[in-house]
Design a protein around this motif. Sequence first.
Motif: not given
Length: 314
Positions: A183-193
């Motif tokens: 039901s929830e999908v987030t595309c996340a970019k961590p600072r370390s990437s």
Amino acid sequence: MGRSSKDKRDIYYRLAKEEGWRARSAFKLLQLDQEFNLFTGVRRAVDLCAAPGSWSQVLSRKLRSEKRNEEERKEEVKIVAVDLQAMAPLPGVTQIQGDITKVSTAQEIVRHFAGRPADLVVCDGAPDVTGLHDVDEYIQAQLLLAALNITTHVLKPGGTFVAKIFRGKDVTLLYSQLRVFFSEVTCAKPRSSRNSSIEAFAVCQNYSPPQGYAPNMSNPLLDHSYDVDFNQLEGPNRIIVPFLACGDLSAYDSDQTYPLQLDASQEYRYTPPPPASHPATLSASLSSAQDQPTGQRRLPPTGSRRLPPTGSRR
Ligand code: SAM
């Protein structure tokens, strides 16, 4: 300047060395956890594409470090790590060496969770890059879908799936596919990437497959030998693709042979077929045939054929 010397200057590379992580990637999972509380209440987890093992290290340290009923808790925690490559052992981590796109590997993972589903599945999988961006993105997407298919077998309803995703042109399609199951999908970019990297992470929360969905190991994405009778599938597991026949019944049938309909005002002259040994010769012969007067062509041009009235065709 070579890539390895750049890595050595990288703050996360140095931190990983200092803190004893096997790879700087550990910080990506740690930062995702800071944002999404991935590990709260998690006792059973799967790490797909795990080598050299920094994500498994994070899981091992985080899931096994809780203070309450320590011995009991350690016993209860189950972490299964899978990769094509072997990796050094880690406390509390069961390793499977295999390809996550293979049914046999998927089945082995499922066996470990029989009866008691996982709370969390993570996948940091990345294929060896070819340098051809479209190909790399496509393979990455297939890896993610293979991971998703395994996830549908082992994840509990309400569980979380985290997977590396390339922010390429197919990201919207993948996002939609993931939304079918979460039901929830987030595309996340961590600072370390690194910003220069196309990678991001799809954080998929609240696993809630469509009503009646039955996980299917014989998914053609995973195995090319279709060993399932698709006619046995029911409900949302069986999609019958509708086809629409276009054109009315008076249109030519492409499977029929029709007599030549030549222009009666011109004398028929036989033209021998061109030698077709070489593609260049063939295309030259064809184009010269196009230049001949209508009566000499082997096939009548569209205009001289008796076609059904335009209005009756679509
Ligand atoms: N998360 C890991 C860590 O923190 O140490 C790093 C993972 S590394 C970026 C990507 C891994 O994906 C590689 O070890 C590679 O062997 C694995 N991999 C790629 N394709 C795979 C496949 N089809 N099945 C299993 N593992 C695969």
